[in-house]
Design a protein around this motif. Structure first.
Motif, PDB file in Angstrom:
ATOM      1  N   GLN A 130      -6.812   5.589  -3.103  1.00  0.00           N
ATOM      2  CA  GLN A 130      -6.042   5.241  -1.896  1.00  0.00           C
ATOM      3  C   GLN A 130      -4.766   6.046  -1.805  1.00  0.00           C
ATOM      4  O   GLN A 130      -4.166   6.162  -0.744  1.00  0.00           O
ATOM      5  N   VAL A 131      -4.297   6.495  -2.962  1.00  0.00           N
ATOM      6  CA  VAL A 131      -3.067   7.273  -3.017  1.00  0.00           C
ATOM      7  C   VAL A 131      -3.381   8.581  -3.727  1.00  0.00           C
ATOM      8  O   VAL A 131      -3.984   8.580  -4.801  1.00  0.00           O
ATOM      9  N   ALA A 151       0.228   2.089  -4.594  1.00  0.00           N
ATOM     10  CA  ALA A 151      -0.887   1.258  -4.127  1.00  0.00           C
ATOM     11  C   ALA A 151      -0.581  -0.216  -4.357  1.00  0.00           C
ATOM     12  O   ALA A 151      -1.475  -1.021  -4.602  1.00  0.00           O
ATOM     13  N   ARG A 200      -6.588   3.311  -8.421  1.00  0.00           N
ATOM     14  CA  ARG A 200      -6.390   3.549  -6.989  1.00  0.00           C
ATOM     15  C   ARG A 200      -5.674   4.846  -6.674  1.00  0.00           C
ATOM     16  O   ARG A 200      -5.404   5.134  -5.522  1.00  0.00           O
ATOM     17  N   GLY A 229      -7.219   6.873   5.814  1.00  0.00           N
ATOM     18  CA  GLY A 229      -6.322   5.828   5.324  1.00  0.00           C
ATOM     19  C   GLY A 229      -5.679   6.112   3.981  1.00  0.00           C
ATOM     20  O   GLY A 229      -4.996   5.255   3.422  1.00  0.00           O
ATOM     21  N   THR A 230      -5.886   7.305   3.448  1.00  0.00           N
ATOM     22  CA  THR A 230      -5.274   7.637   2.159  1.00  0.00           C
ATOM     23  C   THR A 230      -3.797   7.978   2.375  1.00  0.00           C
ATOM     24  O   THR A 230      -3.440   8.593   3.373  1.00  0.00           O
ATOM     25  N   ALA A 231      -2.972   7.551   1.431  1.00  0.00           N
ATOM     26  CA  ALA A 231      -1.577   7.993   1.438  1.00  0.00           C
ATOM     27  C   ALA A 231      -1.510   9.263   0.596  1.00  0.00           C
ATOM     28  O   ALA A 231      -1.830   9.238  -0.582  1.00  0.00           O
ATOM     29  N   PRO A 266       0.081   4.816   4.025  1.00  0.00           N
ATOM     30  CA  PRO A 266      -1.333   5.158   4.127  1.00  0.00           C
ATOM     31  C   PRO A 266      -1.603   5.832   5.467  1.00  0.00           C
ATOM     32  O   PRO A 266      -0.970   5.498   6.478  1.00  0.00           O
ATOM     33  N   GLY A 267      -2.512   6.769   5.482  1.00  0.00           N
ATOM     34  CA  GLY A 267      -2.841   7.450   6.726  1.00  0.00           C
ATOM     35  C   GLY A 267      -1.900   8.590   7.051  1.00  0.00           C
ATOM     36  O   GLY A 267      -2.035   9.211   8.100  1.00  0.00           O
ATOM     37  N   VAL A 305       0.836  -1.204   0.000  1.00  0.00           N
ATOM     38  CA  VAL A 305       0.000   0.000   0.000  1.00  0.00           C
ATOM     39  C   VAL A 305       0.866   1.247   0.000  1.00  0.00           C
ATOM     40  O   VAL A 305       2.076   1.175   0.199  1.00  0.00           O
ATOM     41  N   GLY A 306       0.225   2.373  -0.220  1.00  0.00           N
ATOM     42  CA  GLY A 306       0.955   3.627  -0.215  1.00  0.00           C
ATOM     43  C   GLY A 306       1.869   3.738  -1.416  1.00  0.00           C
ATOM     44  O   GLY A 306       1.604   3.177  -2.474  1.00  0.00           O
ATOM     45  N   ALA A 361      -6.183  11.702   4.975  1.00  0.00           N
ATOM     46  CA  ALA A 361      -5.169  10.849   5.598  1.00  0.00           C
ATOM     47  C   ALA A 361      -5.796  10.055   6.736  1.00  0.00           C
ATOM     48  O   ALA A 361      -5.512   8.865   6.920  1.00  0.00           O
TER      49      ALA A 361
END
Ligand SMILES: Nc1ncnc2c1ncn2[C@@H]1O[C@H](COP(=O)(O)OP(=O)(O)OP(=O)(O)O)[C@@H](O)[C@H]1O
Ligand SMILES: [Mg+2]
Lengths: 320, 343
Positions: A169-170, A78, A92, A199-201, A43-44, A17-18, A196
């Motif tokens: 997500q990113v 991602a 993503r 959970g989004t990077a 993420p976050g 992730v991220g 963030a």
């Protein structure tokens, strides 16, 4: 699908992730735009990308945004490779460039609906999403007005809304705050913190260090195409050299006398107070104690420019 | 590549074109010019009585189709010649490329919008064609074939223009080159054909007399002479992709019939047909029997058609242009044209 293992409490983000970029290189003919950038964004968290003009920030973001093939380096966005699996990444990842790239003759709503369809949300979903984002970007009054009637800051916000259409997500933002008024900048900070929080990077390139100081969790410094430092914002390298501090007192004459007695070099007095160059926080505390001990009526004593600015100046100055 | 993706891009492009606003004016002017042409041509034909000239529609229709092709070739390059690099300049291309639209979606969507607009221009001729049909000598089958061929030819021009806009970073350059491409296809093919034919003209030696004397006679001395002949049976391919040639030759031959079947002095529709005339000339050029020293007039069977080759070249050109455009738009990109930023 990728199965992500138990997340470590600290340290680098899991590779699923991220954003992970290692040793990214990219040349344009003879120009080495990027020659070794490392960046991780968990993420976050909000990760700031900071560096002088021409350092390669935009180029790196283009590589992450599946638009440019890097000459070398390992990149995951991602969890997918932007070169081999661009569609997986695009589904993503949201990207907002430093130019607006809007169509002048569309209304805000039409534009966001079009982008929603381009992300394969389906007509109905694209429509509701456009409504939500116009609210979020504080542009409801522009829903049915053409883009060319918008101000610079309003266009900037519409550009950000575009990047959020498919709930990525990113999120990769290239100078999202330039041209925004102070209130919009505060709102942008809050919005990015909120994203963030879900959970989004978030990766933000910006020259507004004051904003970043309040917004970012981590900062990646780049200079002339290479990463020169990667730090958590609360663990910035202590400046090795002197930093300016500004001291204000009710009685400037008494302040100057006291400073001379303690043999401090100083600038001023001027309207803002008197500036003194100090090596560390400890030195500032000692000076303040001395002044108060001398009975100088001190009102405030604060560093000029934030810790981020100090670190920036130090890291990007080397070899200059 | 998905149908929905292409439709999304095409709809968007259409909407932007309509909003830009000048299309109504352009369509109006286009129609007005066609109307004036048709009216003048009809007025000119009107001098001749209908028993002298029974198939006025044939001339009207043929003239109108050649004219509309010429006029459309002046308009259509502009429809796509700034499509990709214009988007790049405005920074909108990259924002499309990071969505889930594929390069083929973007290419075909833009192509569909440009071609669709070209077809709207073509549709402007329908009322005038309907009028020509009322004047006699214009079978419906011919109208259908000619319309389809015109549409394909305009599609080729759209595709080539689109490709130019994807490889050149400046919109002015691609605009000029799109018109040059049309020039090459029309005048260029003609000039090349003429020059190459002149260069390849060969001298041959033949003899007359002294042969095949029946039942018996003095064959006399054999006379040998040299002459030149143009090998258009080899060079016709250079002329084949010319849009006017394709259009004219593709128009189905009009029936070999007269108003009064017994009166051989009466004129036939095919004798008046501008399309058929041009088609006849280019087929004559192609006729390989020329190479054997025969005259085209003593052809004992119909010579081969030129248009299938010409249309195939055009369609191949258009398809190749679309394929190359798609390759250009594919991201992430490895090479950028000089002086071009992604965003
Ligand atoms: N397409 C291109 N062709 C040639 N050189 C390029 C191209 N894109 C970027 N460069 C060069 O690469 C270097 C890095 O550019 P980049 O836009 O990534 O910098 P940046 O860090 O975003 O700068 P800024 O803070 O001014 O936005 C610059 O020297 C730039 O001139
Ligand atoms: Mg930049």
């Amino acid at each position: 699908m990728l199965t992500s293992g138990p997340e470590p409490a600290a340290g680098p983000p899991p590779s699923g992730v991220g954003v992970v970029a290692k040793g990214v290189r990219r040349t344009f003919g003879p120009v080495e735009a990027v020659r070794g950038i490392d960046l991780t964004a968990a993420p976050g968290e909000v990760t700031a990308l900071v560096g002088p003009n021409g350092a390669g920030k935009t180029t790196l973001l283009l590589v992450l945004a599946t638009l440019l093939v890097p000459d070398a380096g390992e990149v995951r966005v991602a969890g997918f490779d932007p070169v081999r699996e661009p569609d997986e990444v695009r589904a993503r990842m949201g990207w907002s460039p430093d130019v607006f790239g809007l169509y002048d003759n569309l209304t805000g709503r039409e534009y966001l609906e079009f982008v929603g369809e381009a992300y394969r949300l389906g007509r109905a979903r694209a429509r509701t999403r456009a409504g939500e984002l116009l609210e979020l970007a504080r542009l409801p009054e522009f829903a049915d007005r053409p883009v060319h009637t918008m101000s610079r800051g309003q266009k900037q916000r519409l550009g950000l809304a575009r990047a959020l259409v498919h709930e990525p997500q990113v999120l990769l933002l290239d100078e999202p705050a330039s041209g925004l008024d102070p209130r919009s900048r505060v709102e942008l900070r809050e919005l990015l913190r909120h994203l963030a929080g879900t959970g989004t990077a978030v990766v933000v390139s910006s020259h507004l260090l004051g904003d970043l100081e309040e917004l970012a969790d981590r900062v990646v410094f780049v200079d002339r195409g290479a990463t020169v430092g990667e730090h958590r914002l609360d663990q910035l390298p202590a400046g090795a050299q002197l930093r300016p501090w500004r001291i204000r007192a009710l009685d400037n004459a008494a302040l100057l006398v006291a400073l001379d007695r303690h043999a401090y070099n100083h600038d001023g007095p001027h309207a803002g107070g008197v500036d003194v160059r100090l090596a560390s926080d400890e030195a500032a505390a000692a000076l303040l104690a001395g002044l108060i001990g001398d009975g100088v009526p001190v009102i405030s004593c604060q560093p000029l420019g934030g810790a981020l600015e100090a670190a920036y100046l130090q890291l990007t100055e080397q070899g200059r | 590549m998905t149908g929905a993706g292409i439709a999304t891009v095409a709809r968007q492009e259409f909407r932007l074109r309509i909003r830009a606003g000048r299309w109504k004016v352009l369509l109006g002017v286009f129609f007005a010019i066609l109307l004036a042409f048709t009216a003048l041509l009809r007025a000119g034909l009107g001098q001749l009585a209908s028993d002298e000239l029974p198939y006025k529609g044939t001339i009207l229709y043929g003239g109108l189709m050649l004219f509309v092709l010429g006029l459309a070739l002046l308009v259509v390059p502009a429809l796509a010649a700034q499509s990709v690099n214009g988007d790049r300049e405005r920074g909108t291309l990259a924002t499309l490329q990071v969505t889930r639209l594929t390069a083929a979606d973007i290419t075909l969507g833009k192509f569909a919008a440009a071609w669709g607009t070209a077809l709207v221009f073509l549709a402007m001729t329908f009322p005038l064609v309907a009028y020509a049909m009322t004047q006699g000598g214009v079978p419906l089958g011919r109208v259908i074939v000619v319309t389809v061929v015109l549409a394909l030819l305009l599609g080729t021009v759209c595709a080539v223009s689109l490709w130019l806009s994807s490889v050149l970073s400046r919109t002015t350059t691609s605009g000029v080159l799109a018109y040059l491409a049309v020039f090459a296809l029309t005048i260029g093919t003609l000039i090349t054909f003429g020059l190459v034919t002149a260069v390849t003209t060969e001298t041959y030696t033949a003899s007359v007399g002294g042969v095949d004397c029946f039942p018996a006679c003095d064959p006399g001395p054999r006379q040998t002479y040299t002459a030149t002949r143009a090998r258009t049976d080899r060079t016709w391919v250079l002329l084949a992709p010319n849009p006017f040639v394709v259009l004219a030759d593709a128009a189905p031959q009009l029936p070999d019939e007269r108003r009064d079947a017994d009166d051989r002095s009466q004129i036939r529709a095919r004798d008046l047909d501008p399309l058929g005339q041009i088609g006849g000339v280019v087929r004559g050029l192609r006729d390989t029997r020329l190479g054997e020293g025969r005259l085209q007039t003593d052809a004992d069977s119909e010579p081969d058609a030129v248009w299938p080759t010409g249309l195939a070249i055009n369609v191949a050109l258009g398809t190749a242009a679309l394929w190359l455009t798609t390759r250009r738009l594919r991201t992430p990109s490895r090479n950028l044209p000089k002086g071009q930023r992604v965003a």
